[in-house]
Structure formats: C-alpha cells, structure tokens
Enzyme design. Structure first.
Site, mmCIF file in Angstrom:
data_model
loop_
_atom_site.group_PDB
_atom_site.id
_atom_site.type_symbol
_atom_site.label_atom_id
_atom_site.label_comp_id
_atom_site.label_asym_id
_atom_site.label_seq_id
_atom_site.Cartn_x
_atom_site.Cartn_y
_atom_site.Cartn_z
ATOM 1 N N ASN A 7 0.705 -1.439 0.165
ATOM 2 C CA ASN A 7 -0.284 -0.224 -0.134
ATOM 3 C C ASN A 7 0.766 1.387 -0.054
ATOM 4 O O ASN A 7 1.707 0.989 1.257
ATOM 5 C CB ASN A 7 -1.396 0.072 1.163
ATOM 6 N N HIS A 10 0.811 6.298 1.603
ATOM 7 C CA HIS A 10 1.423 7.072 2.922
ATOM 8 C C HIS A 10 3.058 7.614 2.168
ATOM 9 O O HIS A 10 3.429 8.789 2.980
ATOM 10 C CB HIS A 10 1.868 6.742 4.082
ATOM 11 N N ARG A 18 3.896 18.459 2.498
ATOM 12 C CA ARG A 18 4.701 19.935 1.633
ATOM 13 C C ARG A 18 4.301 20.192 0.608
ATOM 14 O O ARG A 18 4.573 21.377 -0.017
ATOM 15 C CB ARG A 18 6.563 19.181 1.973
ATOM 16 N N HIS A 50 -5.650 3.763 -2.237
ATOM 17 C CA HIS A 50 -6.600 4.539 -1.430
ATOM 18 C C HIS A 50 -6.883 6.348 -2.251
ATOM 19 O O HIS A 50 -6.323 6.675 -1.897
ATOM 20 C CB HIS A 50 -6.452 4.708 0.003
ATOM 21 N N ARG A 52 -9.141 8.876 -1.000
ATOM 22 C CA ARG A 52 -9.807 8.930 -0.389
ATOM 23 C C ARG A 52 -10.357 10.631 -0.857
ATOM 24 O O ARG A 52 -9.985 10.762 -1.768
ATOM 25 C CB ARG A 52 -9.084 9.502 1.057
ATOM 26 N N ARG A 56 -6.401 13.248 0.616
ATOM 27 C CA ARG A 56 -5.163 13.754 2.003
ATOM 28 C C ARG A 56 -4.401 12.494 1.533
ATOM 29 O O ARG A 56 -3.465 13.727 1.920
ATOM 30 C CB ARG A 56 -6.244 13.817 3.024
ATOM 31 N N GLU A 77 -9.157 1.169 -3.724
ATOM 32 C CA GLU A 77 -9.205 1.201 -2.090
ATOM 33 C C GLU A 77 -10.033 2.260 -2.682
ATOM 34 O O GLU A 77 -9.978 3.494 -2.501
ATOM 35 C CB GLU A 77 -8.680 1.087 -1.035
ATOM 36 N N THR A 107 -18.487 0.187 11.642
ATOM 37 C CA THR A 107 -18.642 -1.067 12.580
ATOM 38 C C THR A 107 -17.290 -0.356 13.503
ATOM 39 O O THR A 107 -17.120 0.392 13.618
ATOM 40 C CB THR A 107 -17.859 -2.478 12.358
ATOM 41 N N THR A 108 -17.902 -0.926 14.978
ATOM 42 C CA THR A 108 -18.167 0.181 16.287
ATOM 43 C C THR A 108 -15.894 -0.224 16.011
ATOM 44 O O THR A 108 -15.317 -0.123 16.246
ATOM 45 C CB THR A 108 -18.011 -1.205 17.117
ATOM 46 N N GLU A 158 -11.444 -8.587 2.980
ATOM 47 C CA GLU A 158 -10.395 -8.287 3.093
ATOM 48 C C GLU A 158 -10.132 -8.116 5.425
ATOM 49 O O GLU A 158 -10.885 -6.790 5.367
ATOM 50 C CB GLU A 158 -9.869 -7.115 3.642
ATOM 51 N N HIS A 198 -3.926 -3.756 7.630
ATOM 52 C CA HIS A 198 -3.824 -2.855 8.640
ATOM 53 C C HIS A 198 -3.445 -2.802 9.743
ATOM 54 O O HIS A 198 -3.572 -3.863 10.450
ATOM 55 C CB HIS A 198 -5.782 -2.172 8.706
HETATM 56 N N1 PXP Z 1 -5.700 -2.771 3.762
HETATM 57 C C1 PXP Z 1 -6.980 -1.621 4.165
HETATM 58 C C2 PXP Z 1 -8.113 -2.394 3.495
HETATM 59 C C3 PXP Z 1 -6.559 -0.765 4.331
HETATM 60 O O1 PXP Z 1 -7.138 0.387 4.063
HETATM 61 C C4 PXP Z 1 -5.290 -0.270 4.490
HETATM 62 C C5 PXP Z 1 -4.454 1.293 4.891
HETATM 63 O O2 PXP Z 1 -5.325 1.579 6.448
HETATM 64 C C6 PXP Z 1 -4.198 -1.198 4.549
HETATM 65 C C7 PXP Z 1 -4.366 -2.397 4.417
HETATM 66 C C8 PXP Z 1 -2.331 -0.941 4.758
HETATM 67 O O3 PXP Z 1 -2.847 -0.407 6.328
HETATM 68 P P1 PXP Z 1 -1.115 -0.173 7.162
HETATM 69 O O4 PXP Z 1 -0.578 0.969 6.029
HETATM 70 O O5 PXP Z 1 -1.442 0.113 8.043
HETATM 71 O O6 PXP Z 1 -0.347 -1.259 6.291
#
Ligand code: PXP
Length: 252
Positions: A7, A10, A18, A50, A52, A56, A77, A107-108, A158, A198
């Site tokens: 992923n 980030h 920046r 993703h 969003r 962001r 995503e 969900t919670t 997932e 995640h």
């Molecule tokens: N899977 C999903 C569905 C996500 O939304 C994310 C990002 O939050 C990840 C995996 C990867 O998470 P992480 O960056 O914490 O490894």
C-alpha cells in the site's frame, strides 16, 4: 501462496505534507509511482492505493499513473459512493476494495458495516463487477459480516487486522487471532477469497501466519517507514521474506 500487496498511500502522505496543490510538479517528492515500481521490481504481488474523498494522500493523477505504469495488479481502495464508482469505471482497476470513510459506515472496530448497508454495498459490488473488477470488502473478522459480504456478492473479504495489531496483551492477541481464524473459515465455507490488512508490520505479521487459507496481506505504513532507513527495495524484500514463511492449508 500468500501474496503481498504494498500500500503506497503514505508515500503520498509525505509528499502532500509539503507539496499540497503542487503534487504534479517535477520536484514534488516522494513519488508513490517510484515506490510502487521499486516494490514491483523486487517481487511484490500487487500495489494498493486508496483514493480518499478528501484526497488527503493519493490524488487522481497518482492512481492514473499507477494504473498505466505498474504491471502487477492495482487494488483500488475506495468508498462505496457514486463518485468513486464513476472513477473506477474510468480507470478499470482489476481489484477494488470497498472501505468505510464516514462514521456511519463503520462498525465499532473499523470495518465496513455490510450488515447495515447491505443493499447499497450489493448494488455497488455488482456495478464494479460489470467492469470486471474483483471486489473485496474490508470488514471486521466477524462471521456475521462475512456472511453479509457473501450475500452482497463480494469476491473477497479483507479482514481488518487493526484490533489484532493494537492488542496490548498476549491474551488479547490470542483472542484476536482466534477471531481471524473463525472469520477466515467462514469465508472459505462461503467461497470467498481471504485477505488481511491494517496495522501489520515486520513483527506482528508472523503471528497471523497461522490463519488458514490467507491469500493476500496488504501492508503500507510499516514498509514505507522501514524504507526511510533502508530504501524501498530492501523494505519490500524484508516483508516478502516473512510472507514467504506462510506454508499452508488446503486453499492457499
Ligand atoms: N488494508 C486496508 C483496507 C487499508 O485501508 C489499509 C490502510 O489503512 C491497509 C490495508 C494498510 O494498512 P497499513 O498502512 O496500516 O499497513
């Protein structure tokens, strides 16, 4: 075989810190596409990004570049909204993972609430399948959410590993692993492929390698963080090394 999806969100988070508004400038760094290409070069099985609603981190131009230039499969995503479905139709990703973005869709524990939103999620799943996307739903490891995902027509679930990753004690971790195992069993019974993601990192990934029939893990933050000190190729290779320890069960 267990696949690793990297992923790259980030990478864009850092760039946007920046270069917000200047992300297409030549000097805007770091570049999520370059990171994805490095991951591909050393054997990652897929790239996840993703888009969003608040943009962001990833921007539309990032997703387009990933779709055009990366050869391993792109997993987009996205929120289950008409705007995002229109975008997916434009770029036709081979994989889509529907994720919650708004409070009421959660969900919670943080996965998509498929039980409460079954009709809308079913419709959007069907629309995405018309463009030949394999559709995954990001849900808590809860057999009832898994059942609803199957009713919604998803191809994949997932399983949200955030609660496992954030568990503070051994007994909490064991409990969370049991929940992941139970949810994975249920998903297999219902013919769904199983992914997890995640909060997974170089330490806690090992702990979930006993979950049977996992097909893919999606990992971002930890790989990107390690890349700051050892570089993207080495960071992805190190994670692949752990992923390859997964030997397994009937469905892998
Ligand atoms: N899977 C999903 C569905 C996500 O939304 C994310 C990002 O939050 C990840 C995996 C990867 O998470 P992480 O960056 O914490 O490894």
């Amino acid at each position: 075989m267990l696949r690793l999806g990297v992923n790259v969100d980030h990478v864009a988070t850092l760039r946007q810190a920046r270069y917000r508004g200047l992300h297409t400038a030549k000097f805007a760094e770091p570049d999520p596409l370059a990171f994805a290409l490095a991951a591909q070069k050393v054997g990652a099985h897929g790239i996840t990004a993703h888009l969003r609603e608040d943009r962001r981190h990833m921007q539309e131009s990032d997703i387009l570049a990933l779709r055009r230039k990366v050869e391993i499969p792109l997993n987009l995503e996205m929120a289950a909204t008409p705007e995002m479905v229109a975008f997916a139709k434009k770029i036709r990703p081979p994989h889509v993972c529907l994720v919650p973005e708004k409070r009421e869709e959660l969900t919670t524990e943080g996965g998509l609430d498929v039980i409460s939103d079954l009709q809308r999620i079913s419709q959007i799943t069907a629309e995405l399948q018309k463009i030949r996307a394999r559709v995954s739903l990001f849900i808590d490891p809860d057999p009832k959410q898994v059942e609803s995902a199957a009713i919604a027509g998803a191809d994949v679930v997932e399983l949200h590993t955030g609660t496992y990753a954030h568990a503070k004690t051994k007994s909490q971790r064991t409990h969370e692993i049991r929940r992941l195992i139970e949810a994975a069993f249920k998903a297999h019974q219902l013919g769904l492929e199983v992914h997890a993601g995640h909060g997974l990192n170089y330490e806690n990934l090992l702990g979930i390698l006993i979950v049977p029939g996992l097909n893919e893990v999606n990992i971002g933050h930890s790989i990107i963080s390690r890349a700051l000190s050892v570089g993207a190729e080495r960071a992805v290779r190190d994670m692949l090394h752990i992923v390859k320890k997964y030997r397994l069960s009937s469905r892998s």
